[in-house]
Design an enzyme around this catalytic site. Sequence first.
Site, PDB file in Angstrom:
ATOM      1  N   ASP A 240      -8.978   3.107  -3.160  1.00  0.00           N
ATOM      2  CA  ASP A 240      -9.795   3.435  -2.302  1.00  0.00           C
ATOM      3  C   ASP A 240     -11.383   4.085  -2.709  1.00  0.00           C
ATOM      4  O   ASP A 240     -11.399   5.272  -2.951  1.00  0.00           O
ATOM      5  CB  ASP A 240      -9.331   4.708  -1.402  1.00  0.00           C
ATOM      6  CG  ASP A 240      -8.167   4.244  -0.321  1.00  0.00           C
ATOM      7  OD1 ASP A 240      -8.118   2.920  -0.296  1.00  0.00           O
ATOM      8  OD2 ASP A 240      -7.890   4.955   0.039  1.00  0.00           O
TER       9      ASP A 240
ATOM     10  N   GLU B 288       2.789   5.085  -3.932  1.00  0.00           N
ATOM     11  CA  GLU B 288       2.808   6.092  -5.191  1.00  0.00           C
ATOM     12  C   GLU B 288       4.196   7.106  -5.155  1.00  0.00           C
ATOM     13  O   GLU B 288       4.509   7.451  -6.272  1.00  0.00           O
ATOM     14  CB  GLU B 288       1.781   7.338  -4.979  1.00  0.00           C
ATOM     15  CG  GLU B 288       0.375   6.517  -5.411  1.00  0.00           C
ATOM     16  CD  GLU B 288      -0.064   5.580  -4.295  1.00  0.00           C
ATOM     17  OE1 GLU B 288       0.361   5.726  -3.265  1.00  0.00           O
ATOM     18  OE2 GLU B 288      -0.650   4.582  -4.839  1.00  0.00           O
TER      19      GLU B 288
ATOM     20  N   ASP C 253       0.829  -1.254  -0.231  1.00  0.00           N
ATOM     21  CA  ASP C 253      -0.022  -0.173  -0.066  1.00  0.00           C
ATOM     22  C   ASP C 253       0.939   1.238  -0.085  1.00  0.00           C
ATOM     23  O   ASP C 253       2.079   1.226   0.230  1.00  0.00           O
ATOM     24  CB  ASP C 253      -0.941  -0.061   1.195  1.00  0.00           C
ATOM     25  CG  ASP C 253      -2.002   0.934   1.025  1.00  0.00           C
ATOM     26  OD1 ASP C 253      -2.449   1.568   0.160  1.00  0.00           O
ATOM     27  OD2 ASP C 253      -2.696   1.064   2.127  1.00  0.00           O
TER      28      ASP C 253
END
Length: 993
Positions: free
Chosen positions: A662, A498, A495
């Site tokens: 999300d 980025e 997770d």
Amino acid sequence: MALLASTSLLLAGLYLRTTSSVQISETPSQAAGHPPVFTLPPSADRGKNILPNIKDPKAIDPQTVCPGYKASNLQDTKDGFTADLDLAGPACNVYGTDVEHLALSVEFQGDDRVHVEIRPRYITPGNETWFLLPEELVPRPSARQAYTPGPNDLTVSWSNDPSFSFTVKRGAIGDTLFSTEGKRLVYEDQFIEFISTLPEDYNLYGLGEVIHGFRLGNNLTRTLFAADVADTIDANIYGSHPVYLDTRYFTVDESGKLTYVANAKDMAAKYVSYTHGVFLRNAHAQEILLQSSGITWRTTGGSIDLYFYSGPKAEDVIRSYQQSTTGLPAMQRYWTLGFHQCRWGYDSWAVLQEVVDNFAKFEIPVETVWCESHSSAPRMGRNDPVRFGYEEGARFLAQLHANHQHYVPIVDSAIYAPNPENPGDAYPPYDRGVEANAFMMNPDGSIYYGAVWPGYTVFPDWVGAVLNGSGAIDWWIDELSRWSEKVAFDGLWIDMSEVASFCVGSCGTGNLTLNPVHPPFGLPGEAGNLVLQYPEGFELTNSSEAVSASSALSTQEAASPTTASPTSSFYRTTPTPGVRNVDWPPYAINNIHGDLAVHAVSPNATHHGGYLEYDFHNMFGHQILNATYRALLKIHEGKRPFIIGRSTFAGSGKWAGHWGGDNAALWAYMYFSIPQALSFSLFGVPMFGVDTCGFGGNSNYELCSRWMQLSAFFPFYRNHNILGAIPQEPYVWASVIDATKTAMRIRYALLPYLYTLMARASLEGSTVMRALAWEFPDEPWLADADRQFMLGRAIMVTPCLEQGASTVRGVFPGVGDGGKKTVWYDWYTGKAVTDEIKPGQNVTIEAPLGHIPVYLRGGSVVPVQGPGMTTTESRRNPWGLIVALDREGFAEGELYLDDGESLEPAAVTWVQFTATNTSITAVPQGDYVDNNTFGNATVMGLAKGPVRMWLNRRVLDHANWQYDQDRAVLLLYGLNHLFPQGAWTDKWEINWE
Ligand SMILES: *[C@@H]1O[C@H](CO)[C@@H](O)[C@H](O)[C@H]1NC(C)=O
Ligand SMILES: *[C@@H]1O[C@H](CO)[C@@H](O)[C@H](O)[C@H]1NC(C)=O
């Protein structure tokens, strides 16, 4: 539109794992029984006020000021040609410094593939990576080895009139696929622009990652810059996939002449389509402007490294793209196709145990439980001793594994930097990483400290490891191995890759003694942070409560941080000749967070070897998957790694699957899951699914019931929910329990079919979830069909995506004389769908809550197995076949078998099935042994019932079959005793007359 309007209203009130939060506290937060924790001020995550170029009325259009290039020195090469390109006039330096001398190369790499490359002619040490994406990070497709240039479907021409342009055509039909004619090429150190016209009302797909309809339309700017943000519609989100499909429909007249059609209305006409693909091998922040006139591609660095794939079918393009360019997707373990349950807030082994027990109590299969927790760990390499103690964990996991269930923890991409003054805060993975030169740096060589969930953190330097041999990958493999010795996880969930950082720049430098620190925004469930969002559509059934809910929402909305107001002044930069401005590039992309440094590691962060994050931002998420794949190869030796990653790039599918990020518990997001999945099919990431029932906000029984049924037909099937929202496990609502069980029985019965599709995808690059337009390329009205989809070639799913509805409108492709008269069978009754349906006709289908319409396509044989409570149990059940005959009374299919887990299985078996209206034949080939018997078969579309039946010429007892004239279905059952050694040990034939 009403739907989308209410979506944005509701989104304003949602708590998302990323930035969005409504209560921002500047004061230290105080958790009960703990000392005060320093909270990062929200200002730490604010950058300059940037006006994106595409929204700036004063922005200079490079086409009006730049001179373009002239080509000379044309040379033929073995597989194409090269030329020199030189600036055709004074430099414009519009958003950077013009590169005066370029090199063009055109190389035909295979009979369906051509490479067009434009790069600086002279690159000197120190700036290679500004322009050339290293092959070590993203391999360059090369010419097919045995390729001898022959008559090629694609042609490339060029012109100097009025300045250099190139044109790619499909030779066979003379159609122009891509042409920069009439537009100027702009090539600067921080800005590249090339433009192609496209036909009227073109059909483009891909260019992800984006939350948008599957067909992108003719008025959209796609920004590719990995961002930690909730699934905001049309914005840049987690992944970067600079690749598109372009599908064109033509009518054919009697002489065979093709005429392009923009907006096919005449459903009686005969059409054909051609699809080609375009990939830009460029990892820089970039923007693709889709306008009615065509496509404008703008990047902030790198080169023009374009690949064209001629198709002519979508499946051909996708296969060629994966085979030649990205690499084939990772084969998944069989168990990963079972159902996964997750939520943010499963905060101890005890809670996970309770979840597992509840599934058992309600007799709903659960294959894997996941853990997302950002406060009490498990943090990579260190579990919270109270809630996630190792000994208790060992007991829990031993029992879980004994029940053939699995466990996957979250792994955040940032690594906690412990407080040096607090020995109790020691975090050995950090110390070993420092020792190994594993982390990204500031430009002066000191360590870069950002902030993520645990407080100030460091970031592994994958780019330095791959390009410069620094230690991040080896360190990561070692750390995950050490952790796996204490926690027997079965896969990993990557997770925040980025890569996210909750502050601008190295905000932790000099501040580590404050650690652990609190993020600069409130977390769901914290004091003052009520999760008060009512489920969507609450007002439809509960009008009085809805009034107070909506006033609460508008209060929240008023309190949400506002973006720049039109009156505020914007920060703009102009280029300095020869100097790049990596922090504020003169061309401002439409980044969701504005300033590139906001909510991400800053562009001037430095990798070992001196490379700048500016040039590699979109690589972090891709390379952490590479490193994690290598770690799991070591940890689970010989087994296929199971990884689900958030940020991806072209090629990530060879290491990992992806979840949609999300999303929110809104009907719109259930719909968006289909186009997102179809896009990831194109991107070579078949292992895809979304947070079922919705991540942000409160779900409800109706939405969750529909969604649990829809996701049952996605390869990755997981329910996941945010902290603080109401529970949404499939057992919390009675109606959802039933709906879930119904859909799961189908999914688990279909596991052999799904696994076979996954095997084909990983062996040759075919797709698992498919657009209707891909399977039925001659029907232009399917170009934007994304509310239905195919699972392989045999199964079509037409879900109900609307609140309060009990019917759904859907099409049946291929029907009628214009198509090949495809016949569709209802999964539940086996009955053929009526003959009266016309091509493209929207048919109203009954879909009461708890029922998901599923159809079998005539011509298919689908292998099934009795559904169990786990995939292991299912794999021990007897086999069956579903035969859906086509109009000619024919069907075929296949089955792939192996041990379900080995990277290189020692034994595999393929079984080929054929059926006619008098026989079913199974021909196994291979040495994988499966001893399950063959129990039953269903034959759909059989006009006349049998009088006698045989298995391998032995007469079958009439007690073993039954024919239903009304449904035209033949059922065979109770055959198990006839296959004592197993269903697929030898060739067999059942026939009848
Ligand atoms: C970098 O690239 C440009 C353009 O190709 C070139 O002119 C320049 O000399 C190169 N070297 C450096 C160190 O900037
Ligand atoms: C394109 O979309 C924008 C906003 O989404 C809209 O304002 C504009 O009018 C559209 N342009 C065309 C040509 O449809």
